[in-house]
Design an enzyme around this catalytic site. Structure first.
Site, mmCIF file in Angstrom:
data_model
loop_
_atom_site.group_PDB
_atom_site.id
_atom_site.type_symbol
_atom_site.label_atom_id
_atom_site.label_comp_id
_atom_site.label_asym_id
_atom_site.label_seq_id
_atom_site.Cartn_x
_atom_site.Cartn_y
_atom_site.Cartn_z
ATOM 1 N N ASP B 67 0.865 -1.182 0.000
ATOM 2 C CA ASP B 67 0.000 0.000 0.000
ATOM 3 C C ASP B 67 0.898 1.228 0.000
ATOM 4 O O ASP B 67 2.126 1.120 0.183
ATOM 5 C CB ASP B 67 -0.982 0.015 1.178
ATOM 6 C CG ASP B 67 -0.301 -0.023 2.540
ATOM 7 O OD1 ASP B 67 0.903 0.305 2.648
ATOM 8 O OD2 ASP B 67 -0.975 -0.395 3.518
ATOM 9 N N ASP B 130 -8.899 -2.445 13.968
ATOM 10 C CA ASP B 130 -10.215 -2.366 13.317
ATOM 11 C C ASP B 130 -10.417 -3.483 12.298
ATOM 12 O O ASP B 130 -11.407 -3.510 11.573
ATOM 13 C CB ASP B 130 -10.369 -1.009 12.619
ATOM 14 C CG ASP B 130 -9.297 -0.793 11.541
ATOM 15 O OD1 ASP B 130 -8.378 -1.647 11.432
ATOM 16 O OD2 ASP B 130 -9.385 0.206 10.809
ATOM 17 N N HIS B 132 -8.345 -4.156 9.703
ATOM 18 C CA HIS B 132 -7.825 -3.904 8.352
ATOM 19 C C HIS B 132 -6.559 -4.716 8.094
ATOM 20 O O HIS B 132 -5.855 -5.104 9.027
ATOM 21 C CB HIS B 132 -7.588 -2.406 8.125
ATOM 22 C CG HIS B 132 -6.304 -1.866 8.675
ATOM 23 N ND1 HIS B 132 -6.228 -1.132 9.833
ATOM 24 C CD2 HIS B 132 -5.026 -1.939 8.207
ATOM 25 C CE1 HIS B 132 -4.976 -0.770 10.055
ATOM 26 N NE2 HIS B 132 -4.222 -1.254 9.093
#
Lengths: 240, 240, 240, 240
Positions: B67, B130, B132
């Site tokens: 990413d 969370d 991810h």
């Protein structure tokens, strides 16, 4: 995902047989293959049976069914294995020692047994018009589930009737390898044929992964080959 | 999934380094590894860097970031690659020819480039509190997505501020390998450390696959190893 | 062949341990590893033992010895397994259920048993100054041989004495996985350390495959990693 | 080694085509296949060509020749590639971008190029009555050799005449992947048909590995499948 669109059911069947036979020929040591019943693979099994019948050099190939519809009362093998015997195991003369049955008695140990056998190398599957694969119909199993018992709702029983001569034989549950069991296999091969599958194949290719159409999960497997004929691919852009 | 629970962060880091180094040593030909930034792998990279620095016999290993958070205006490499340079590429003295950058300019061709390079052999990932993984935060990408641009909502921008010295640099989008890109890799390695991860690790292990916690999808990969320390495993039954 | 030259025995041992541990961590399902006795791996086993001792997550790893020197009369386990217990199995606390012994009673079924267990994933071997690997000394087995009994000549008995406290225990034969058994494994890892190995490592790298130096055959395996220290690599061009 | 004995040349050709096609269908990403000229595969190529002609879904399959007999003076493609074009590449309409030629100009970089392409997945080979495979005739290459130039002796030139219309075109050398190049491939497929191969197949199966019959080396590859018809298997015990 490798998506293969072929002209018709005969070509789909030839390729499916070649994919199975090729895997068997190229692999050393024990090979574990889970195979599907139903209509889609019938011609592929005919072609394959002629090539593997009585071949000692394929005695390292072991076959598994991935779901089973038992009889409620009748003391008999379930619908899936009976079907596989008729359309594949018997015409191909697979020795009984190479047939491994999933049924209502052993389903809780089935994943462990497969792991002990070295894991599944290849699963040949169809896809239902409702997006099911194996016995994973919408609303039955969850993606995280391994081999499971599915309690049959009245709606499921209504659908299952088609498989039973005597409606009284429709059972209160069936068993199936769950999505997590299927995704743990080394290779997946999914086939679909005919206009009746065009809508679900379009959804399979384009929709997001969702429980609404369980087979969409299979797109996430790193070694998935999908073979469909033109009729099943009719709604895919650029196919017609 | 192979789930490994170790005593502490140091042991997690030792195993992570060994898993990466072992893969490099045992494999012939080009090896493509995607690696994570962030805090979880810092100690593993320290250990690994000491073992691979200047080793010509590892010049077949290629590194990818999965990413990238670009700068809005500043003409500089993005946050992720900058981070990887600091915590891994520079201390390990990885030659520039073995570093392959995903960024805002090449993300539309990134999956194709990886396929041309032979596919990813291994991805080392963390997991967010969370749920991810990579840049796949809840509500951003869909499971079916390949490498994608994510337009940043005000909420995302608020979270992203922590990574930028100057809030004006927070961009309107970032890029990430999507769930479908990640699932196509041959092997996945997921690590988590600390009490702050205990809740998500418990959900990862027990919850169904769902977009609410995107990392739950990774459970469906046939070659996934998960290494967590006791703190991160604190809510798993039988761990404490 | 991937040839790795490292500075010294400690680095060789660290890499060897990482190669073994990394393979164990990255692989799902049962893993079958054949391991060597002797001096070369002693430090690697020390490092590895500290990392795997009591680790339930490695209970899918099974260990095999690839040769055995039995006692002529004494009713005891052979020299190789005794050695492995002392330098590896005991310090690492490998459960007995994960230890698979080759011995003079089961050698004729050993290849079949390994095939049934799923084949060997990895063999860790040393190389003798005379070019032997496992019990395949020059003039004993042929390349085509699977696991075999080797009748010991007077010369071999003289060499074997070093392994026995009582010369009367030197037997008339020993057993070993043959070259064909070794080459059937998925991955090979060969290690050599010290100046005493410099000549054979030079021959291993440069000579043709020949029965004179049996280990030259191993160069033909598609997944071979060789780790040597500088002393063992002293005669290779460009190493010093 | 998996040894498959079939009834006749037609069955051998069907299985060979299925082994190749199956490999192509089951594999994701680029696939590199080295293929043989000569008489043995002609019918297999006919069957295969009908199945792969114009199929876009196989545009990830790349083809290599593993030896080449150049012309001494004539400015033309060599004998092997010309043969492959006639019996396979043209009938199957393989796009030129998927054809990779070994020739007298690139042989020194051929192994490096293949490595860069990801290595060979599969080599389809025949075996000569003299035990040769590819251009590795007895007395030409050594087992340790990678892709090589073979200077042609008068005896070799005499044999090579059969391939050339004009004897003046017989060159002073040819090129071939060496034994070490072949053994580095992931999978090997060896085929033999007819009574003329019965003696060498018997030697291949029973003799030790030796330079006298170079193909005996191939028995040492961990993923070798051998398909022979009954005539070629006539001297194997238990076949007739």
């Amino acid at each position: 995902m490798k998506l293969i669109v072929v002209d018709n059911y005969e070509e789909l069947s030839q390729l499916t047989a070649a994919a199975l036979l090729g895997y068997m020929l190229n692999t050393q040591g024990r090979i574990n293959v889970a195979v599907t019943g139903g209509n889609s693979p019938i011609r592929a099994y005919e072609i394959l049976s002629d090539k593997i019948r009585g071949k000692d050099y394929l005695n390292n190939v072991h076959y598994y069914n991935f779901d089973e519809l038992p009889y409620r009362t009748k003391d008999a093998e379930g619908i899936t294995v009976s079907d596989l015997r008729r359309i594949f195991y018997e015409p191909a003369q697979i020795p009984e020692s190479q047939i491994h049955k999933l049924d209502e008695n052993n389903y809780t140990e089935f994943d462990a047994q497969i792991a002990k056998d070295g894991g599944l190398d290849l699963i040949l599957m169809g896809i239902g018009a409702d997006g099911h694969f194996c016995g994973n119909l919408p609303g039955t199993t969850e993606f995280k589930d391994f081999t499971s018992r599915v309690n049959t709702t009245p709606e499921l029983k209504e659908m299952m009737k088609a498989h039973y001569d005597d409606p009284a034989d429709v059972p209160d549950y069936y068993v199936t390898m769950g999505p997590a069991s299927v995704m743990a296999a080394k290779n997946l091969l999914l086939i679909a044929s005919g206009k009746g599958k065009a809508d679900i194949i379009n959804k399979f290719v384009h929709n997001n992964v969702s429980a609404e159409y369980p087979a969409t999960l299979l797109k996430m497997h790193p070694n998935l080959t999908v073979i469909v004929d033109k009729d099943a691919a009719a709604l895919l852009p650029g196919t017609n």
